[in-house]
Each structure stands twice: as structure tokens, then as C-alpha cells.
Design a protein around this motif. Structure first.
Motif, PDB file in Angstrom:
ATOM      1  N   TYR A 159      14.846  55.424 -24.339  1.00 21.64           N
ATOM      2  CA  TYR A 159      16.845  54.801 -24.957  1.00 21.64           C
ATOM      3  C   TYR A 159      16.230  53.896 -23.520  1.00 21.64           C
ATOM      4  CZ  TYR A 159      17.545  59.748 -26.717  1.00 21.64           C
ATOM      5  OH  TYR A 159      18.117  60.413 -28.069  1.00 21.64           O
ATOM      6  N   VAL A 187      14.407  51.069 -26.208  1.00 20.01           N
ATOM      7  CA  VAL A 187      15.771  50.622 -26.958  1.00 20.01           C
ATOM      8  C   VAL A 187      17.027  50.012 -26.603  1.00 20.01           C
ATOM      9  CG1 VAL A 187      16.900  51.752 -28.747  1.00 20.01           C
ATOM     10  CG2 VAL A 187      14.662  52.358 -28.875  1.00 20.01           C
ATOM     11  N   ASN A 193      15.887  46.332 -26.212  1.00 16.85           N
ATOM     12  CA  ASN A 193      15.655  45.363 -26.515  1.00 16.85           C
ATOM     13  C   ASN A 193      16.348  44.788 -27.735  1.00 16.85           C
ATOM     14  OD1 ASN A 193      13.579  44.256 -28.582  1.00 16.85           O
ATOM     15  ND2 ASN A 193      13.006  46.464 -29.009  1.00 16.85           N
ATOM     16  N   GLN A 194      16.673  43.451 -27.572  1.00 18.22           N
ATOM     17  CA  GLN A 194      16.881  42.319 -28.329  1.00 18.22           C
ATOM     18  C   GLN A 194      16.801  42.093 -29.706  1.00 18.22           C
ATOM     19  OE1 GLN A 194      20.259  40.827 -26.288  1.00 18.22           O
ATOM     20  NE2 GLN A 194      19.805  41.961 -24.956  1.00 18.22           N
ATOM     21  N   SER A 195      16.199  42.740 -30.194  1.00 17.52           N
ATOM     22  CA  SER A 195      15.145  42.440 -31.374  1.00 17.52           C
ATOM     23  C   SER A 195      16.437  43.443 -32.592  1.00 17.52           C
ATOM     24  CB  SER A 195      13.913  41.948 -31.775  1.00 17.52           C
ATOM     25  OG  SER A 195      13.144  43.797 -31.413  1.00 17.52           O
ATOM     26  N   LEU A 196      16.469  44.608 -31.856  1.00 17.27           N
ATOM     27  CA  LEU A 196      16.714  46.105 -32.353  1.00 17.27           C
ATOM     28  C   LEU A 196      18.773  45.118 -32.632  1.00 17.27           C
ATOM     29  CD1 LEU A 196      15.870  48.601 -30.401  1.00 17.27           C
ATOM     30  CD2 LEU A 196      14.988  47.631 -33.256  1.00 17.27           C
ATOM     31  N   PRO A 197      19.515  46.074 -33.346  1.00 20.79           N
ATOM     32  CA  PRO A 197      20.769  45.725 -34.199  1.00 20.79           C
ATOM     33  C   PRO A 197      21.489  46.194 -32.709  1.00 20.79           C
ATOM     34  CG  PRO A 197      19.490  46.389 -36.141  1.00 20.79           C
ATOM     35  CD  PRO A 197      18.815  47.074 -34.880  1.00 20.79           C
ATOM     36  N   GLN A 213      24.129  48.081 -32.837  1.00 20.34           N
ATOM     37  CA  GLN A 213      24.437  49.717 -32.504  1.00 20.34           C
ATOM     38  C   GLN A 213      23.584  50.232 -32.792  1.00 20.34           C
ATOM     39  OE1 GLN A 213      27.446  50.279 -33.788  1.00 20.34           O
ATOM     40  NE2 GLN A 213      27.319  52.597 -33.289  1.00 20.34           N
ATOM     41  N   VAL A 214      22.528  49.802 -32.537  1.00 22.88           N
ATOM     42  CA  VAL A 214      20.848  51.164 -32.226  1.00 22.88           C
ATOM     43  C   VAL A 214      20.659  50.466 -31.007  1.00 22.88           C
ATOM     44  CG1 VAL A 214      18.605  51.023 -32.316  1.00 22.88           C
ATOM     45  CG2 VAL A 214      20.123  51.035 -34.546  1.00 22.88           C
ATOM     46  N   ARG A 215      21.233  49.069 -30.304  1.00 25.17           N
ATOM     47  CA  ARG A 215      21.175  49.673 -28.935  1.00 25.17           C
ATOM     48  C   ARG A 215      22.392  49.743 -27.646  1.00 25.17           C
ATOM     49  NH1 ARG A 215      21.439  44.369 -26.964  1.00 25.17           N
ATOM     50  NH2 ARG A 215      21.916  43.040 -29.112  1.00 25.17           N
ATOM     51  N   GLN A 261      23.750  52.796 -28.873  1.00 22.69           N
ATOM     52  CA  GLN A 261      23.828  54.313 -29.139  1.00 22.69           C
ATOM     53  C   GLN A 261      22.861  54.784 -28.439  1.00 22.69           C
ATOM     54  OE1 GLN A 261      25.821  56.731 -30.701  1.00 22.69           O
ATOM     55  NE2 GLN A 261      26.966  55.085 -31.524  1.00 22.69           N
ATOM     56  N   ALA A 262      21.791  53.982 -27.925  1.00 22.41           N
ATOM     57  CA  ALA A 262      20.665  54.224 -26.864  1.00 22.41           C
ATOM     58  C   ALA A 262      21.574  54.328 -25.934  1.00 22.41           C
ATOM     59  CB  ALA A 262      19.949  53.260 -27.099  1.00 22.41           C
TER      60      ALA A 262
END
Length: 100
Positions: free
Chosen positions: A26, A29, A32-36, A38-40, A42-43
Motif C-alpha cells: 500500500y 502504491v 507512486n506518482q505515475s499512478l492516478p 484516485q488509486v493513490r 485509496q491506498a
């Protein structure tokens, strides 16, 4: 019988060990700046939902005899005073008082 501080430290160590891999995933995630976003987000919410004793910062080296949190000799898990007492009594193998 160990005191409450030692028992709390043991509980924290077990909680950290049991949840370490999930927390690291978690955390990876969430950072990680390359992820959207919203995903970050939620993590990060999942990270915040973990209990108190799952965080590695709650683990503190304590003396296994007295529960003291300072002056710990980590190889033996004892504070300096208890280490000295046990060494003088001959209860620690391979440890003896230095001679001049």
C-alpha cells in the motif's frame, strides 16, 4: 513475569511482522506518482485503516527483564544495568569482566 511494557512491545513486533508485506504494498502504491490520484488516495485510506500496532515505528527496543527503554544492549536484549548484573553473576555465556 514480564511487565506490561515488554508485553506491549512483543505485541507490536508481532503485529508489524504480520502486516509488513501488505503495508509496504500500500505504501508503494500511495507514493507512486505515475499512478492516478484516485488509486493513490485509496491506498492511503487503506494504510490509515491499519491498527496501531502494525506500524514499524511503534516497535521500541526494551529490556526483556525490566521493560526499560534506554541503554539497551541489543545483542542480549537487556538494559545496561541488567546486563552488568547478569554478567557479574555469570549468567551470560562468553561475557566476563575485563581484567587489567
Amino acid at each position: 513475569m514480564p511487565n506490561i511494557r515488554v508485553l506491549r512491545d512483543i505485541k507490536a513486533r508481532k503485529g508489524v511482522a504480520a502486516n509488513e508485506i501488505t503495508r509496504r504494498a500500500y505504501l508503494f502504491v500511495a507514493r507512486n506518482q505515475s499512478l492516478p490520484a484516485q488509486v493513490r488516495y485509496q491506498a492511503q485510506l487503506q494504510l490509515n485503516s491499519f491498527g496501531r500496532y502494525t506500524r514499524p515505528t511503534t516497535v521500541k527496543n526494551r529490556c526483556t527483564e525490566t521493560g526499560r527503554g534506554r541503554g539497551i544492549i541489543s545483542e542480549f536484549g537487556l538494559c545496561r544495568f541488567q546486563f552488568r548484573q547478569k554478567a557479574l553473576a555469570g549468567e551470560l555465556p562468553g561475557v566476563h569482566k575485563a581484567s587489567w
